[in-house]
Design a protein around this motif. Sequence first.
Motif, PDB file in Angstrom:
ATOM      1  N   UNK A   8       0.971  -1.151   0.092  1.00 50.96           N
ATOM      2  CA  UNK A   8       0.026  -0.087  -0.103  1.00 50.96           C
ATOM      3  C   UNK A   8       0.625   1.386  -0.016  1.00 50.96           C
ATOM      4  N   UNK A   9       1.869   1.265   0.641  1.00 55.06           N
ATOM      5  CA  UNK A   9       2.807   2.511   0.871  1.00 55.06           C
ATOM      6  C   UNK A   9       3.875   2.392  -0.183  1.00 55.06           C
ATOM      7  N   UNK A  10       4.050   1.560  -1.083  1.00 53.63           N
ATOM      8  CA  UNK A  10       4.978   1.352  -2.174  1.00 53.63           C
ATOM      9  C   UNK A  10       5.136   2.568  -2.922  1.00 53.63           C
ATOM     10  N   UNK A  11       3.785   2.744  -3.528  1.00 57.36           N
ATOM     11  CA  UNK A  11       3.795   3.906  -4.624  1.00 57.36           C
ATOM     12  C   UNK A  11       4.300   5.474  -3.962  1.00 57.36           C
ATOM     13  N   UNK A  12       3.792   5.555  -2.724  1.00 53.30           N
ATOM     14  CA  UNK A  12       4.311   6.699  -2.152  1.00 53.30           C
ATOM     15  C   UNK A  12       5.913   6.738  -1.867  1.00 53.30           C
ATOM     16  N   UNK A  16       8.640   9.155  -3.573  1.00 53.28           N
ATOM     17  CA  UNK A  16       9.346   9.961  -2.612  1.00 53.28           C
ATOM     18  C   UNK A  16       8.522  10.876  -1.756  1.00 53.28           C
ATOM     19  N   UNK A  17       7.005  10.433  -1.567  1.00 56.35           N
ATOM     20  CA  UNK A  17       6.120  11.317  -0.735  1.00 56.35           C
ATOM     21  C   UNK A  17       5.838  10.762   0.681  1.00 56.35           C
ATOM     22  N   UNK A  18       6.904   9.933   0.953  1.00 54.94           N
ATOM     23  CA  UNK A  18       6.490   9.572   2.487  1.00 54.94           C
ATOM     24  C   UNK A  18       7.512   9.907   3.562  1.00 54.94           C
ATOM     25  N   UNK A  19       7.361   9.700   4.597  1.00 53.41           N
ATOM     26  CA  UNK A  19       8.479   9.985   5.835  1.00 53.41           C
ATOM     27  C   UNK A  19       9.516   9.259   5.683  1.00 53.41           C
ATOM     28  N   UNK A  20      10.561   9.674   6.406  1.00 53.90           N
ATOM     29  CA  UNK A  20      11.858   9.022   6.455  1.00 53.90           C
ATOM     30  C   UNK A  20      11.740   7.760   7.187  1.00 53.90           C
ATOM     31  N   UNK A  21      11.019   7.883   8.157  1.00 56.35           N
ATOM     32  CA  UNK A  21      10.657   6.357   8.947  1.00 56.35           C
ATOM     33  C   UNK A  21      10.057   5.550   8.040  1.00 56.35           C
ATOM     34  N   UNK A  22       9.180   5.858   7.436  1.00 53.04           N
ATOM     35  CA  UNK A  22       8.419   5.069   6.315  1.00 53.04           C
ATOM     36  C   UNK A  22       9.320   4.569   5.314  1.00 53.04           C
ATOM     37  N   UNK A  23      10.228   5.359   4.884  1.00 51.76           N
ATOM     38  CA  UNK A  23      11.166   5.167   3.906  1.00 51.76           C
ATOM     39  C   UNK A  23      12.170   3.979   4.463  1.00 51.76           C
ATOM     40  N   UNK A  24      12.458   4.232   5.797  1.00 57.20           N
ATOM     41  CA  UNK A  24      13.279   3.031   6.277  1.00 57.20           C
ATOM     42  C   UNK A  24      12.694   1.910   6.280  1.00 57.20           C
ATOM     43  N   UNK A  25      11.451   1.866   6.743  1.00 56.92           N
ATOM     44  CA  UNK A  25      10.611   0.679   7.054  1.00 56.92           C
ATOM     45  C   UNK A  25      10.471  -0.249   5.527  1.00 56.92           C
ATOM     46  N   UNK A  26      10.296   0.586   4.641  1.00 57.46           N
ATOM     47  CA  UNK A  26      10.104   0.160   3.241  1.00 57.46           C
ATOM     48  C   UNK A  26      11.241  -0.521   2.821  1.00 57.46           C
ATOM     49  N   UNK A  27      12.528   0.183   2.829  1.00 53.78           N
ATOM     50  CA  UNK A  27      13.797  -0.260   2.453  1.00 53.78           C
ATOM     51  C   UNK A  27      14.020  -1.503   3.031  1.00 53.78           C
ATOM     52  N   UNK A  28      13.963  -1.534   4.337  1.00 52.95           N
ATOM     53  CA  UNK A  28      14.323  -2.852   5.381  1.00 52.95           C
ATOM     54  C   UNK A  28      13.305  -4.067   4.779  1.00 52.95           C
ATOM     55  N   UNK A  29      12.122  -3.618   4.476  1.00 56.96           N
ATOM     56  CA  UNK A  29      11.374  -4.842   3.999  1.00 56.96           C
ATOM     57  C   UNK A  29      11.664  -5.401   2.827  1.00 56.96           C
TER      58      UNK A  29
END
Length: 98
Positions: A8-12, A16-29
Amino acid sequence: MKCNIIRDVLPLYIEGDCSKETRKIVEAHIAHCRECHELFELMQNPLEIEATSMDGTEDIQEAGNDVWRRYYGRLILKGTGLFIAVYILIIVIALLMK
């Protein structure tokens, strides 16, 4: 984190429309989940799809432009006709007033 939330968050994330925390979580996943990583790769390179009409003979955009040309053509003809009618009416009234 669950895959459905990441998807769900991948398009954001890609835009580049997500927060730094969300970016880190997505990258880790996506570093650990093969399926989400494949989806990420697919989403980074959108498909180029050529638009054609149902019978494949005409481009959809050209067909749309033809519709707009006909619509505005009729609109211009109606406006011109109305202008001429009002102009003639004004001339007739002016001649009668003399």
